[in-house]
Design a protein around this motif. Structure first.
Motif, PDB file in Angstrom:
ATOM      1  N   VAL A 367     -11.496  14.047 -13.238  1.00  0.00           N
ATOM      2  CA  VAL A 367     -12.784  14.141 -13.925  1.00  0.00           C
ATOM      3  C   VAL A 367     -12.972  12.866 -14.746  1.00  0.00           C
ATOM      4  O   VAL A 367     -12.007  12.205 -15.131  1.00  0.00           O
ATOM      5  CB  VAL A 367     -12.865  15.387 -14.844  1.00  0.00           C
ATOM      6  N   TRP A 368     -14.218  12.526 -14.983  1.00  0.00           N
ATOM      7  CA  TRP A 368     -14.515  11.325 -15.751  1.00  0.00           C
ATOM      8  C   TRP A 368     -15.676  11.614 -16.680  1.00  0.00           C
ATOM      9  O   TRP A 368     -16.687  12.166 -16.259  1.00  0.00           O
ATOM     10  CB  TRP A 368     -14.851  10.154 -14.819  1.00  0.00           C
ATOM     11  N   ARG A 369     -15.510  11.229 -17.949  1.00  0.00           N
ATOM     12  CA  ARG A 369     -16.548  11.549 -18.930  1.00  0.00           C
ATOM     13  C   ARG A 369     -17.740  10.606 -18.816  1.00  0.00           C
ATOM     14  O   ARG A 369     -17.582   9.394 -18.648  1.00  0.00           O
ATOM     15  CB  ARG A 369     -15.972  11.467 -20.339  1.00  0.00           C
ATOM     16  N   MET A 370     -18.917  11.189 -18.928  1.00  0.00           N
ATOM     17  CA  MET A 370     -20.166  10.422 -18.950  1.00  0.00           C
ATOM     18  C   MET A 370     -20.853  10.683 -20.292  1.00  0.00           C
ATOM     19  O   MET A 370     -20.597  11.689 -20.950  1.00  0.00           O
ATOM     20  CB  MET A 370     -21.068  10.866 -17.805  1.00  0.00           C
ATOM     21  N   PRO A 371     -21.749   9.793 -20.697  1.00  0.00           N
ATOM     22  CA  PRO A 371     -22.320   9.911 -22.048  1.00  0.00           C
ATOM     23  C   PRO A 371     -23.541  10.834 -22.143  1.00  0.00           C
ATOM     24  O   PRO A 371     -24.433  10.792 -21.303  1.00  0.00           O
ATOM     25  CB  PRO A 371     -22.739   8.466 -22.359  1.00  0.00           C
ATOM     26  N   LEU A 372     -23.558  11.632 -23.215  1.00  0.00           N
ATOM     27  CA  LEU A 372     -24.760  12.378 -23.591  1.00  0.00           C
ATOM     28  C   LEU A 372     -25.590  11.442 -24.468  1.00  0.00           C
ATOM     29  O   LEU A 372     -25.606  11.566 -25.692  1.00  0.00           O
ATOM     30  CB  LEU A 372     -24.356  13.644 -24.369  1.00  0.00           C
TER      31      LEU A 372
END
Ligand code: BES
Ligand code: MN
Ligand code: ZN
Length: 453
Positions: A367-372
């Motif tokens: 998984v890879w975090r993306m920005p809110l």
């Protein structure tokens, strides 16, 4: 489960794993006859290679298999469908996840046609087999649901599976269907699903001790996504039986939480609908009052996932759970960003995001975090309502979808997954087809966050 056995009296062929680096040292310990067998089979410990070795009578009696030394799905994830169907045991100790690779790699979708062959069986001790089977069963439940064609997995059929899982673990299940959704205020779920021959519904499961921390899972259950009146072109519609992949993943994860009896009060919410076309279909330009109370203008009926999720998320927030995690095959944009094999993760809490990311690394579940990125909120502005469901810009589609959902979330710790839920190519432990992406990454976090020491 036939892929694992615990019958220690069974004869079992030993399998030894060897890395390319260790091959030379390993060969030095082998007999001349064994080396001759190895060379005749061309064994060089290259990925996925294996070879048979003889006993003193010259009969094949053990297997040597190549290994990259990692405790992940590639360790033995190819062997169950590569070795002849018999019983084996490992001479090289592996961790649970790697052992699960055997059963995960043996998975085939057999509802309409039997598998080409029987899988080989791996012998495990009782305690290990139980834990490994719990994990494999959870993932394979998700895969089975995703692989089921929409004609066999409409909302009513999802409900049947949902109830069956709940029943097995003594969970409480309630379902709100059809016009009852309108009475309950779930107008977005109703609007998206009302054109289908199979009525829309909100599936709600609660399990565990009310005194334990509350964890709520939510899954996008769009059993088929035609796009609605904004109909998808054929090539984009072809795989849309998988648009309930978030629901399938959430249900598999819930099953694992219950099977392992994690000390949490678990809730699972699945809005189950078909995004169909009919005279009563919802339309571009329609305005819907959400369960949350704010209004949404429908810009595009193909942005349906966020609509069914927004009512489920708003409901989830009412009891202020400690953590909410949702899974959804939400945007093509997320696939452009990270491809089909990585889950795009959005999170409001940095520690949780980091922990789930680490869980993904240790559990071979990327998984890879993306920005809110709140500044992009302007793309969701409507002329007539509080928001549009589909942004004005072609950019950052996964982010704006997540920002749309965020409007309905008022807990501190929320994680949203935008996943593919489908393996577009076969890899060890990952046959082509439906996949419960993010399940293991999140479970690892739940186990370390809430698990009894
Ligand atoms: N289910 C799709 C997204 C999808 C497509 C996921 C392909 C995985 C693979 C979703 O309902 C959808 O149609 N999204 C649109 C949103 C757009 C209309 C704002 C998209 O991503 O194009
Ligand atoms: Mn859609
Ligand atoms: Zn969809």
């Amino acid at each position: 489960m036939t892929t694992y056995s615990t019958d220690q009296t069974q004869p079992a062929t030993p399998i030894e794993l060897v890395t390319a680096q260790a091959l030379k040292a390993w060969r030095a310990e082998q007999s001349a006859s064994a080396l001759a067998w190895l060379d005749s089979q061309g064994f060089e410990a290259k990925p996925a290679q294996f070879a048979w070795l003889p006993n003193d009578e010259g009969q094949p009696s053990r297997v040597i298999a190549a290994w990259d030394g990692q405790q992940n799905l590639s360790a033995i994830g190819h062997l169950a469908m590569l070795l002849p169907a018999a019983t084996y045991r490992l001479d090289t100790p592996l961790e649970e996840l790697a052992l699960a690779g055997w059963g995960l790699g043996a998975y085939r979708y057999t509802r309409f046609r039997p598998a080409d062959r029987q899988p080989a069986t791996l012998l495990l001790d009782e305690a290990t087999a139980q834990r490994v089977n719990q994990l494999v069963d959870a993932v394979n439940l998700g895969r089975d649901l995703i692989n089921a064609p929409a004609g066999h997995m409409l909302p009513s059929q999802m409900e049947t599976v949902f109830r069956e899982v709940g029943r097995r673990f003594g969970a409480e299940v309630s379902v709100c269907t059809g016009d009852a959704l309108l009475e309950a205020g779930h107008r977005t779920i109703h609007a998206v699903g009302r054109a289908s021959i199979d009525a829309p519904r909100l599936l709600d499961m609660t399990w565990g001790d009310a005194a334990h921390p509350k964890v709520t899972l939510v899954g996008k259950g769009v059993c088929f996504d035609s796009g609605g009146l904004d109909l998808k072109p054929a090539s984009n519609m072809r795989l849309m039986k998988k648009d309930m992949g978030g629901a399938a993943t959430a249900l598999g994860l819930a099953q694992l939480v219950m099977a392992r009896a994690l000390p949490v009060r678990l809730r699972l919410l699945i809005p189950a609908v078909e995004n169909a076309v009919s005279g009563n279909a919802y339309r571009p330009g329609d305005v819907i009052e959400t369960y949350h109370g704010t209004t949404v203008e429908i810009d595009n009926t193909d942005a349906e996932g966020r609509l069914v999720l927004c009512d489920a998320l708003a409901l989830a927030c009412e009891e202020s759970p400690d953590l909410i995690v949702d899974f959804a095959t939400l945007t093509g944009s997320a696939r452009s960003a990270v491809g089909t094999e990585i889950g795009a993760m959005f999170a409001t809490n940095d520690d949780t995001a980091q922990a789930i990311y680490r869980g993904g690394v240790t559990q071979d579940d990327a998984v890879w975090r993306m920005p809110l990125h709140d500044a992009y909120d302007y793309m969701l502005k409507s002329q007539v309502a509080d928001a549009v469901n589909s942004p004005s810009s072609p950019y950052a589609g996964a982010i704006t979808a997540a920002l749309f959902l965020k409007k309905f979330v008022n807990v501190e710790d929320w994680v949203h997954f935008d996943i593919m839920a489908f393996n577009t190519r076969a890899r060890p432990g990952r046959p082509e087809g439906g996949e419960a992406m993010g399940l293991r990454a999140v479970f690892a976090h739940l186990e370390s966050r809430y698990g009894a020491a």
